[in-house]
Design a protein around this motif. Sequence first.
Motif, PDB file in Angstrom:
ATOM      1  N   THR A  23       0.827  -1.204   0.000  1.00  0.00           N
ATOM      2  CA  THR A  23       0.000   0.000   0.000  1.00  0.00           C
ATOM      3  C   THR A  23       0.860   1.253   0.000  1.00  0.00           C
ATOM      4  N   ALA A  27       0.878   3.921  -3.052  1.00  0.00           N
ATOM      5  CA  ALA A  27       0.481   5.306  -2.770  1.00  0.00           C
ATOM      6  C   ALA A  27       1.616   6.270  -3.087  1.00  0.00           C
ATOM      7  N   LEU A  42      -8.452   6.536  -2.789  1.00  0.00           N
ATOM      8  CA  LEU A  42      -8.268   6.048  -1.423  1.00  0.00           C
ATOM      9  C   LEU A  42      -9.460   6.385  -0.541  1.00  0.00           C
ATOM     10  N   THR A  46     -11.392   3.316   1.147  1.00  0.00           N
ATOM     11  CA  THR A  46     -11.553   3.280   2.605  1.00  0.00           C
ATOM     12  C   THR A  46     -13.011   3.077   2.987  1.00  0.00           C
ATOM     13  N   LEU A 194      -4.470   0.771  -5.827  1.00  0.00           N
ATOM     14  CA  LEU A 194      -4.804   1.428  -4.567  1.00  0.00           C
ATOM     15  C   LEU A 194      -6.037   0.794  -3.922  1.00  0.00           C
ATOM     16  N   THR A 198      -6.206  -2.049  -0.440  1.00  0.00           N
ATOM     17  CA  THR A 198      -7.013  -1.637   0.718  1.00  0.00           C
ATOM     18  C   THR A 198      -8.083  -2.670   1.047  1.00  0.00           C
ATOM     19  N   GLY A 236      -7.116   4.396   6.200  1.00  0.00           N
ATOM     20  CA  GLY A 236      -7.281   5.106   4.934  1.00  0.00           C
ATOM     21  C   GLY A 236      -6.596   6.455   4.944  1.00  0.00           C
ATOM     22  N   SER A 239      -2.899   6.082   4.335  1.00  0.00           N
ATOM     23  CA  SER A 239      -2.612   5.902   2.908  1.00  0.00           C
ATOM     24  C   SER A 239      -2.675   7.240   2.170  1.00  0.00           C
ATOM     25  N   ILE A 240      -3.658   8.066   2.513  1.00  0.00           N
ATOM     26  CA  ILE A 240      -3.786   9.390   1.890  1.00  0.00           C
ATOM     27  C   ILE A 240      -2.597  10.273   2.257  1.00  0.00           C
TER      28      ILE A 240
END
Length: 405
Positions: A23, A27, A42, A46, A194, A198, A236, A239-240
């Motif tokens: 991940t 990302a 994302l 999420t 992506l 997740t 989430g 990841s962002i």
Amino acid sequence: MLKRLRAIGPGALTAAAFIGPGTVTTATVAGATYGYALVWTLVFATIAAIILQETAARLGVIAQRGLGEAVMEQFTGRPALKWPVAALIIGALFIGNAAYEGGNIAGAVLGIEAALPAIASRSVLAAAIAIFAGIILLFGGYRTIERVLIVAVLLMTLAFATALFIIGPDWTALLKSAAMPKIPAGALPLVIGLIGTTIVPYNLFLHAAAAKKRWPSPTGLSEAKFDARLSIGVGGIVSILVLSTAAASLFGTGLTVNNAADMARQLEPAFGTGATYLLAAGLFAAGLSSAITAPLATGFAASELFGFPADPKNIKFRAIAGTVLLFGTIVAVTGVRPIEIIIFAQIANGALLPIIAVFLLYAANNKKLLGEYANGWLANSASIIVVLIAAGLGIRGILRAIGVM
């Protein structure tokens, strides 16, 4: 609120599982290549993960069933179907997690190397991380494992958030992308990547089993929902944060990055060693947490499918989890990439994701299992959309693994 925060656990395990090196790498590449344009992906992934993971948690708390148990119950009295299905599921999970475990350990090594380049050889670091993960996994017990992974999620969140604020993102572009989906030319594989990193099939087994263990009666449902929403939501956000850090620091520079360790090294001239250490710590935590959760989830799934105790201290559980960890250690220490096994794992997991999602949706509508807590029309509508997307991802993963796409 404090009581609910103390109940955090199964959701954090799931978050720790999907915020792994895969991940973080995906990302990072997405942010460096397309800036903030894929933040919406994302956000969507999420929300979709929260829908599925909350359903898995509800199954564990209300029905007191793990997902593997619920699947096996559908084939009671039909051994000709029951055992092939069990073999398919555990085979896909075992081979997939074993194949990717090497990448989890290697990701943690990259984090150390980014901060301390000359501390030791890669093989020595990989062996040390594997031993540490093995001690926690095989001898710590469920509550110890849970606490370690909660700390890992907190470390990732703090590290990546602080690094992003040091760099200074374009908040307007970030928020605009989160609200306005678009797919730039050539970005479709990253969009799929992506989402695919997740929404992971083994996390559904992990979450249901962990929720069952944490809340042995339906009175825990409210806490389980809070845990799932908060923990997956935080995952989430992490990841962002990674994508946005890459977008803020690397997009448009012409620099090439293959993973978060590359990004950490690139940041040092402009933002100092602090940013490098923060990203290195986040990558290390991501690798270590996934190195623990992949064997753990395989052990839970196997225990439910084959009827032995779902306890990390059980000898059969340890044998399954330990084998996954051992295989990953060999891959990480030797540096050999078992391409054929990885391709098979991609195909198996690509096929497994929609199958497991359908079983989960079926169980969520079974009033004998969930009674008044079975899905309503709104939950079904959202779940069906996610299942269809999971099916698309599965087909895409299979086609890509065999070289069609």
